[in-house]
Design an enzyme around this catalytic site. Structure first.
Site, PDB file in Angstrom:
ATOM      1  N   PRO A  73       1.150   4.087   1.539  1.00  0.00           N
ATOM      2  CG  PRO A  73       2.900   5.655   1.661  1.00  0.00           C
ATOM      3  CD  PRO A  73       0.841   5.209   1.580  1.00  0.00           C
ATOM      4  CD  GLU A  74      -0.788  -2.389   0.872  1.00  0.00           C
ATOM      5  OE1 GLU A  74      -0.495  -3.369   1.528  1.00  0.00           O
ATOM      6  OE2 GLU A  74      -1.060  -1.957  -0.122  1.00  0.00           O
TER       7      GLU A  74
END
Ligand SMILES: [Zn+2]
Length: 278
Positions: free
Chosen positions: A2-3
């Site tokens: 997850p960014e």
């Protein structure tokens, strides 16, 4: 992993799901990820959910927050009917629904002990911790800030973009997308770039992230939204994960570097020429 766009999607989804609900309790099913559970105070109402860089913050009326570092594969999802998903580490019991923390690679944390000694920590303690470790948010960093933080750097661009203290929110996928959009080689050094090229990276950072937020992120491996949906940005990726495929701008074959250590970098050799070939 997850960014920023995935964390933003998770924060928005959670906000819709749990804002106004009381947290009634939590149950840890494994050790290590959800520290200080025994000191967990229950019965606090969620006032909202926000994001800093790649981190998700759940805020409570009493002035406390739960800081969620999703690591490589952390998910916060509504409990589905039937058996618990594999790799569920924690059940957070809210009024009317259960939220699960699921994390196959176990690198995420819920308010790590280095942030605070309780799982719900005072807002200002969490904010101070974030201020000390996270640069300006990549979605709204101004050109002046971006230039001030990067223009004189002698390191390669990609690792600088990955450094959360410089700019917060960009990870391995979007760093490649940003540099491709800007036409800058991942190993180029900001100090060697013209102001115009640096400005292109700034614009590309915001444009790529905005577009990815709109698409609810990229589902790579384990990412899902709190309701279990996938992100849609995968089909829009210009270089990431596309080794040997055609560049959508120029038709050249996308290349993959096994760099920086432990990661892969994808780029187009003609849109992003080697720094010394310029
Ligand atoms: Zn190209």
């Amino acid at each position: 992993m997850p960014e920023l766009p995935e964390a933003e999607t998770i924060a928005r989804g959670l906000d819709a799901l749990i804002r106004g609900r009381r947290l009634l309790g939590a149950r840890s099913l494994t050790k290590g990820i959800c520290e200080r559970l025994s000191k967990y105070p229950v019965d606090a109402r969620v006032s909202g959910v926000s994001r800093r860089g790649k981190k998700v913050l759940v805020h409570f009326d009493e002035g406390t927050a739960l800081l969620v570092s999703l690591g490589m594969s952390g998910q916060l999802r509504r409990r589905p009917n039937g058996p618990l998903p594999k790799h569920t580490h924690m059940i957070l019991r809210f009024e009317g629904l259960d939220l699960l923390y699921v994390d196959p690679r176990r690198l995420g944390r819920l308010t790590p002990s280095r942030v605070a000694t309780t799982m719900l920590a005072p807002d200002r303690e969490v904010a101070r911790w974030c201020d000390g470790r996270l640069g300006p948010d990549a979605l709204d960093v101004s050109w002046a800030e971006f230039r001030a933080r990067l223009a004189l750097r002698r390191g390669a661009f990609k690792p600088l973009l990955l450094n959360q203290r410089v700019i917060a929110g960009v990870g391995n996928i979007y760093a490649d997308e940003v540099l491709h959009r800007a036409g800058v080689h991942p190993k180029a050094r900001p100090v060697d770039l013209s102001a115009e090229a640096l400005r292109r990276v700034h614009r590309a950072t915001k444009a790529v992230l905005k577009k990815a937020v709109k698409a609810c992120g990229t589902s790579f491996r384990d990412y899902v939204t709190p309701t279990g949906a996938s992100g849609d940005f995968g089909n829009s990726l210009a270089v990431y994960g596309r080794e040997g495929e055609c560049c959508r701008k120029c038709g050249s074959a996308i290349k993959r570097l096994r760099w920086p250590p432990g990661r892969s970098t994808y780029y187009c050799p003609s849109c992003q020429p080697e720094p010394n070939a310029r």
